[in-house]
Design an enzyme around this catalytic site. Structure first.
Site, PDB file in Angstrom:
ATOM      1  N   LYS A 260     -16.036 -40.905  36.392  1.00  0.00           N
ATOM      2  CA  LYS A 260     -15.552 -40.527  35.055  1.00  0.00           C
ATOM      3  C   LYS A 260     -16.191 -41.447  34.010  1.00  0.00           C
ATOM      4  CE  LYS A 260     -11.154 -39.631  32.618  1.00  0.00           C
ATOM      5  NZ  LYS A 260      -9.686 -39.638  32.717  1.00  0.00           N
TER       6      LYS A 260
ATOM      7  N   SER B 236      -7.184 -35.355  31.753  1.00  0.00           N
ATOM      8  CA  SER B 236      -8.418 -35.614  31.063  1.00  0.00           C
ATOM      9  C   SER B 236      -9.640 -35.754  31.985  1.00  0.00           C
ATOM     10  CB  SER B 236      -8.284 -36.910  30.261  1.00  0.00           C
ATOM     11  OG  SER B 236      -8.073 -38.010  31.106  1.00  0.00           O
TER      12      SER B 236
ATOM     13  N   SER C  79      -3.788 -37.397  34.564  1.00  0.00           N
ATOM     14  CA  SER C  79      -5.180 -36.970  34.390  1.00  0.00           C
ATOM     15  C   SER C  79      -6.021 -36.896  35.646  1.00  0.00           C
ATOM     16  CB  SER C  79      -5.883 -37.884  33.396  1.00  0.00           C
ATOM     17  OG  SER C  79      -5.557 -37.471  32.099  1.00  0.00           O
TER      18      SER C  79
END
Ligand code: GLN
Length: 435
Positions: free
Chosen positions: A49, A124, A148
């Site tokens: 990420k 997210s 997330s």
């Protein structure tokens, strides 16, 4: 069943790592050719990420503010993965500064759900979930502040783990809400998930909230048997708001556990109804403070102004997107002298009540089973202009972060061709298998 909407699929990655990946692969080839032992992650493609620092690489948090920023150091999880000869194909798309539930808040691009390109991958960590679901990588790292990792895992039909707070070092994870943030992983199954947790877990003196603990082998803990296990079903998670088809799919999963010899009990968690509101006070409060550092001086973007205050204002106005600004405004408001007691302090009291509900529920059973989200993935654009309806989708995950507990989302069925996730919540770890 394989993810289907791949033709019109839009990318999970914000940047690729071609050079690094080929180098790592060549190194592994050499070791194999020389008959040397290879490390656990050697040759297995993964992705990271874009809020986790990898030395020399971009770490944008999907924000204009950090668009040209490169990390000068490795996060602790990256150091650990390095020792296992990991191969990362790139940095994955996300909601800006990890604020959001659909990855639509990225300043750079929209990522679609590999099962159907009209739908969001969740957020997210939507890029990390989509990359595993689309078969682009075998594992990926995400971060979970209020769901997330688990929610995008559910939307994309993969396994997503949020470890216990303090188990995985946050050093080198760009902070959103420090008392809730935790790095987690996405994989196709729980065995790979245990391998990844073995790779990233462990005490780190560089993170003051890291919990001192001995090494554990999470793979050895997978015993493939639920006979005699007590599974608690909190009725508050199965009430109004849960889609009826998703409920049926979860009921089938509960039935399967029963058939396999687990004991199912109902538990009560009366304070869960306050959890979402408390989260959306505490997380923005911490975010408003953490994001104070982006002032055009220390990191990333600077927009010149006529004096320093003008420079601050212009930099922050242009660098942050609307959701990040909304959170900063909300966070500063609930921490302001006049409203601190009414909002922040009360939310912290609710946090204690939430934690007590979990302690009580988990004292009656081994594990809790809930939906990961009230429904399957929603269409791109559906909630974009309505933050409240976006926030409501986080109702099943945020309380786990408020309590600091471990949670995992596991695929358990499909509704109209979109995956449905089941969340399992554990207590603070005791008795894992010591190495
Ligand atoms: N969707 C939640 C939020 O927007 C959780 C985000 C996260 O876990 N990073 O705050």
């Amino acid at each position: 069943m394989a993810a289907a909407g791949i033709n019109s699929y839009r990318p999970a990655a914000l940047s690729d790592n071609r050079g690094f990946a080929l180098e790592a692969a060549a190194l592994t080839d050499k070791k194999i050719a020389a008959g040397e032992a290879i490390a656990d992650l050697a040759g297995i493609p993964g992705a990271i990420k874009d809020n986790i620092c990898v030395k020399g690489q971009q770490v944008t948090c999907a924000s204009k503010m950090l668009a040209s920023y490169r990390s000068p150091y490795d996060a602790t999880v990256i150091e650990k993965l390095n020792a296992l000869d990991y191969v990362s194909l790139g940095k994955t798309n996300m909601d800006e500064f990890a604020m959001g539930s659909s990855t639509e808040n990225s300043a750079f691009q929209v990522t679609t759900n590999p099962w159907n390109a009209k739908y969001v991958p969740g957020g997210s960590s939507g890029g990390s979930a989509a990359a595993v679901a689309a078969g682009e990588v075998v594992w990926s790292l995400g971060s979970d502040t209020g769901g997330s990792v688990r929610q995008p895992a559910a939307y994309c039909g993969v396994v997503g783990l949020k470890p216990t707070y303090g188990l995985v070092s946050r050093y080198g994870l760009i902070a959103f809400a420090s008392s809730l943030d935790q790095i987690g992983c996405f994989t196709n199954d729980v065995e790979d998930c245990a391998v990844m947790l073995n790779a990233i877990a462990g005490y780190d003196k560089k993170d003051s909230t890291s919990v001192p603990q001995g090494a554990k082998d999470y793979k050895k803990a997978l015993v493939n048997d639920v006979k005699g296990m007590k599974i608690g079903i909190p009725e508050e998670f199965f009430g109004e708001g849960l889609d009826t088809e998703c409920r049926k799919i979860l009921d089938d999963a509960i039935e399967t556990y029963k058939k396999l010899g687990a004991q199912i009990i109902t538990v009560k968690m009366p304070n869960m109804k306050y959890g979402l509101a408390a989260y959306y006070i505490i997380a923005p409060a911490e975010a408003s403070s953490n994001l104070g550092r982006y002032d055009g001086v220390g990191f990333g973007m600077r927009v010149p102004g006529k004096d320093i205050v003008d420079m601050y204002c212009k930099t922050r106005s242009e660098g942050f997107g609307p959701e990040v600004k909304r959170r900063i405004l909300l966070g500063t408001y609930v921490l302001s002298a006049g409203y601190y007691d009414a909002y922040y302090l009360r939310a912290m009291k609710v946090r204690t009540l939430v934690r007590q509900d979990y302690d009580k529920a988990l004292s009656q059973c081994d594990i809790l089973l809930t939906p990961t989200a009230p429904d399957t993935a929603f269409e791109i654009g559906k909630n974009k202009e309505n933050p409240l309806s976006m926030y409501l989708g986080d109702v099943c995950t945020v309380t786990v972060n408020l309590a600091g507990l471990p949670g995992i989302s596991i695929p358990c069925g499909y509704k109209n061709g979109l995956p449905v996730g089941m969340q399992l919540i554990g207590s603070f770890p005791t008795g894992e298998v010591e190495i």
